[in-house]
Design an enzyme around this catalytic site. Structure first.
Site, PDB file in Angstrom:
ATOM      1  N   VAL A  99       0.863  -1.175   0.000  1.00  0.00           N
ATOM      2  CA  VAL A  99       0.000   0.000   0.000  1.00  0.00           C
ATOM      3  C   VAL A  99       0.901   1.227   0.000  1.00  0.00           C
ATOM      4  O   VAL A  99       2.060   1.168   0.417  1.00  0.00           O
ATOM      5  CB  VAL A  99      -0.953   0.028   1.208  1.00  0.00           C
ATOM      6  CG1 VAL A  99      -1.998  -1.068   1.105  1.00  0.00           C
ATOM      7  CG2 VAL A  99      -0.188  -0.074   2.515  1.00  0.00           C
ATOM      8  N   SER A 100       0.351   2.348  -0.452  1.00  0.00           N
ATOM      9  CA  SER A 100       1.180   3.536  -0.629  1.00  0.00           C
ATOM     10  C   SER A 100       1.290   4.384   0.634  1.00  0.00           C
ATOM     11  O   SER A 100       2.294   5.056   0.849  1.00  0.00           O
ATOM     12  CB  SER A 100       0.613   4.403  -1.763  1.00  0.00           C
ATOM     13  OG  SER A 100       0.639   3.696  -2.976  1.00  0.00           O
ATOM     14  N   LEU A 101       0.249   4.385   1.460  1.00  0.00           N
ATOM     15  CA  LEU A 101       0.223   5.281   2.608  1.00  0.00           C
ATOM     16  C   LEU A 101       0.338   4.501   3.907  1.00  0.00           C
ATOM     17  O   LEU A 101      -0.120   3.372   4.026  1.00  0.00           O
ATOM     18  CB  LEU A 101      -1.071   6.102   2.614  1.00  0.00           C
ATOM     19  CG  LEU A 101      -1.325   6.946   1.365  1.00  0.00           C
ATOM     20  CD1 LEU A 101      -2.662   7.641   1.474  1.00  0.00           C
ATOM     21  CD2 LEU A 101      -0.207   7.961   1.172  1.00  0.00           C
TER      22      LEU A 101
END
Length: 294
Positions: A99-101
């Protein structure tokens, strides 16, 4: 001696020759025809299955009628592949979840990868704009011959078309395969068949769609601004509270004391006062609106 060409063979002979190898795409065992995703016998053999017995492109081999293509798939009797066509090690599924965050949750991806039979799952929370993804590299380097790197969606591999293609090509070039669990390219990535072209097309479409989303977002913000609406978080300190804080500061009360009496954070009050002192935050609503405030 087992022939190494399919030319000159009838349909049954071709089928027998191809079926000496386990299919790397649908994982049909040696001795059985290829199968589709819905559990029926395929009408054509997957090209990755006969790349050592014929040209790897430009050739299509129909499944003979005796295998009942289109009917429910059943495994046939196992066969001896012969010394020059050894059965490959089946390989394991190794999962990669990203995931990016920092605030996003990996649980959904991890569950999907676990349900798919991954023996190990590498996880990381990192933006795709980072130059290096340590866990992805660890997952790739952990693959043994014929292992499968499994991801839940195509966009878990990279942020743009080039990175997606490089990742998939790098995995395949090392003797491994890529599996995507959801989306238009669901299944095991076969770089020798139609999957290669489809992979490139979908990667390009994903990048174009990303640009479209960004463009639509910017257009929407511009329209909202023209109508006097501005995005962003609401202010923690309203104008009345700011006026009280300025008055108390003018009376030489300390900022920590003001913040405590008003029930707001000291850092928030410091930032708000700094914005006001620099002319970036006005008490006059008309002047404040002209600068894009609430």
């Amino acid at each position: 001696m087992i022939p190494t060409k399919l030319d000159g063979q009838d349909d049954e002979a071709r089928a027998d020759l191809i079926e000496r190898r386990r299919c790397p795409r649908c994982e049909a065992p040696a001795g059985s025809p290829c199968r589709t995703r819905v559990g029926t016998v395929a009408t054509e053999y997957h090209t990755g299955r006969y790349d050592k017995t014929a040209l790897r492109s430009g050739l299509s081999v129909k499944v003979p009628g005796s295998r009942q293509p289109g009917r429910a798939w059943k495994a046939g009797p196992e066969v001896d592949p012969g010394q020059d066509l050894p059965i490959d090690r089946p390989g394991d599924r190794v999962g990669y979840a990203r995931v990016s965050l920092r605030g996003q949750d990996l649980a959904v991806q991890v569950k999907a990868l676990t349900d798919a039979g991954c023996v190990k799952i590498f996880q990381e929370k990192i933006s795709t704009r980072e130059a290096e993804r340590a866990e992805y590299l660890a997952a790739r380097d952990s693959l043994r011959p014929n292992d499968i790197l499994t991801v839940t969606r195509l966009d878990r591999l990279g942020r743009d078309m080039l990175e997606l293609i490089i990742s998939a090509t790098d995995i395949q070039a090392s003797g491994h395969r890529l599996e995507i669990l959801s989306g238009p390219l669901t299944g095991i990535y076969d770089p020798h068949g139609a999957g290669k072209l489809l992979f490139v097309m979908l990667a390009a479409m994903a990048e174009i769609e990303r640009d479209f989303i960004r463009e639509r977002t910017m257009d929407g913000l511009a329209v909202a601004a023209a109508n006097g609406k501005f995005g962003g978080r609401p202010r923690a300190i309203d104008r009345d509270t700011l006026a009280i804080a300025l008055a108390r500061r003018a009376a030489r009360e300390s900022v920590p004391s003001i913040a405590k009496r008003l029930g707001i954070g000291r850092s928030t009050l410091y930032r708000t006062l700094e914005l006001h002192d620099n002319g970036l935050l006005a008490l006059d609503p008309a002047a404040d609106a002209a600068e894009g405030g609430n």
